[in-house]
Design an enzyme around this catalytic site. Structure first.
Site, PDB file in Angstrom:
ATOM      1  N   HIS A  49       9.358  25.431  11.418  1.00  0.00           N
ATOM      2  CA  HIS A  49       8.138  25.703  11.955  1.00  0.00           C
ATOM      3  C   HIS A  49       8.249  27.456  12.281  1.00  0.00           C
ATOM      4  O   HIS A  49       7.100  28.133  12.370  1.00  0.00           O
ATOM      5  CB  HIS A  49       8.129  25.151  13.362  1.00  0.00           C
TER       6      HIS A  49
ATOM      7  N   ASP B 125       5.106  29.372  11.499  1.00  0.00           N
ATOM      8  CA  ASP B 125       4.415  30.187  12.281  1.00  0.00           C
ATOM      9  C   ASP B 125       4.098  31.564  11.852  1.00  0.00           C
ATOM     10  O   ASP B 125       3.255  32.488  12.111  1.00  0.00           O
ATOM     11  CB  ASP B 125       5.332  30.311  13.805  1.00  0.00           C
TER      12      ASP B 125
ATOM     13  N   GLU C 160      -3.502  24.928  10.684  1.00  0.00           N
ATOM     14  CA  GLU C 160      -3.686  25.871   9.781  1.00  0.00           C
ATOM     15  C   GLU C 160      -4.828  26.207   9.257  1.00  0.00           C
ATOM     16  O   GLU C 160      -5.239  26.757   8.488  1.00  0.00           O
ATOM     17  CB  GLU C 160      -2.935  25.440   8.574  1.00  0.00           C
TER      18      GLU C 160
END
Length: 348
Positions: A234, A238, A264
């Protein structure tokens, strides 16, 4: 993730029997989605099914529908939810209390001032031109001047109170504005979130109606983003979302609007833009993303990032949902056509 088979509850106070039914629904949906009924997941699913805050419920629904809802996303949504609840309950309460205190002070001041005014009027009426000067001067000193001084002190106290309260109210107003801004801002990318997006869209729609004009809506989605998260984690995911947010800033003009509406998925709103120009902007964004491979730390192989984009134009007097639905369908057409594509509403 399957959608709930129950109708949504759209009310701010839920009776006990409906709350119990809703709790059972939450547990069923959690089990169906494969999540434990811990406080975070239970709270978010309760918020989603109850529709207490339609915008927050929509964010959760989007994450579930796009299969980006996981532990990481849940913690982000939970922090966002509690920041809203705290700002709504604490700062709104303080703001109301400050206003109420000022109004009570003014009401008391008015009562005292009216009393002093009546007293002063009686004292003046009691004066007589036949009264000896010494007696008249004594009455002025002992009765009328003290009343005038009290009246002046009351006015000064009111002025000080208004100044103090005004400053306190301004401070609280600023805090409330900041809290409202945070509630409309995506924590990760600093772009407007779904709530901010809806607010901007309503302004654009109203302006388009007033001026009998149109604007373009682009809906963007990162291709295979779940796979990127699964393979690289992640933190990398990110970083990619922040990278795309910056790229969109560079690829759009000052009057354009950008938002991250969940997972997204991003949107770009282009005021006063023709359909052909909107397609060109979308394709330019797509090419810029695809042209650069991203090299992340500790990852030996660069990540080739691509996006798919759907484009639709606002039609006079149509609803927000209709415009978004066409742009979203165009996006899915781009996905189904092989990804890394731009598709417009005329392709539907």
């Amino acid at each position: 993730m399957s959608h709930s088979k129950y109708p949504p509850l759209n009310r701010y106070q839920i009776p006990d029997d409906e709350a119990r039914t809703l709790a059972h629904r939450v547990l069923e949906e959690l089990e169906s989605a494969g999540f434990h009924a811990d406080p975070i997941h239970f709270t978010l699913f309760y918020e989603w099914l109850s529709q207490l805050d339609p915008s927050m419920a929509e964010e959760i629904e989007t994450a579930l529908h796009t299969q980006t809802y996981d532990e990481h996303t849940a913690h982000q949504l939970f922090r966002h939810l509690w920041s809203e609840m705290i700002s709504d309950t604490l700062e709104s309460k303080q703001f109301s209390e400050a206003i109420q205190a000022l109004m009570q002070f003014i009401e008391t001041w008015m009562q005292q001032s009216q009393q002093k005014a009546r007293q002063l009027n009686q004292q003046v009426n009691a004066l007589s031109l036949d009264t000896p000067p010494e007696t008249l001067l004594a009455q002025l000193k002992t009765e009328i001047l003290p009343t005038l001084n009290d009246y002046q002190r009351n006015n000064e106290a009111l002025h000080e109170q208004i100044q103090s309260s005004s400053q306190e109210i301004k401070t609280l107003r600023k805090k409330l504005d900041e809290a409202n801004s945070m509630a409309k801002t995506d924590e990760l990318t600093s772009l407007p979130n779904r709530r901010g997006f809806r607010e901007t869209m309503q302004r654009l729609i109203q302006n388009a109606i007033d001026t009998e004009s149109s604007f373009a809506l682009l809906v963007l989605d990162i291709d295979h983003f779940k796979q990127i998260n699964d393979e690289h984690g992640h933190l990398v995911g990110d970083a990619i979302l922040r990278y795309l947010a910056k790229l969109l800033h560079h690829q759009t003009k000052g009057q354009d609007h950008i938002a991250r509406i969940g997972g997204e998925e991003f949107v770009v709103m282009l005021p006063d833009t023709l359909y052909s120009s909107a397609l060109s902007v979308a394709d330019s964004i797509r090419k810029q993303v695809a042209a650069r491979s991203l090299q992340m730390r500790k990852n030996h192989h660069p990540i080739r990032l691509t996006i798919s984009i759907g484009v639709a134009m606002f039609q006079l007097n149509e609803q927000f949902e209709d415009l978004f639905e066409r742009a979203d369908q165009s996006l899915y057409l781009a996905k189904n056509s092989g990804r890394n594509r731009v598709r417009g509403e005329t392709d539907l």
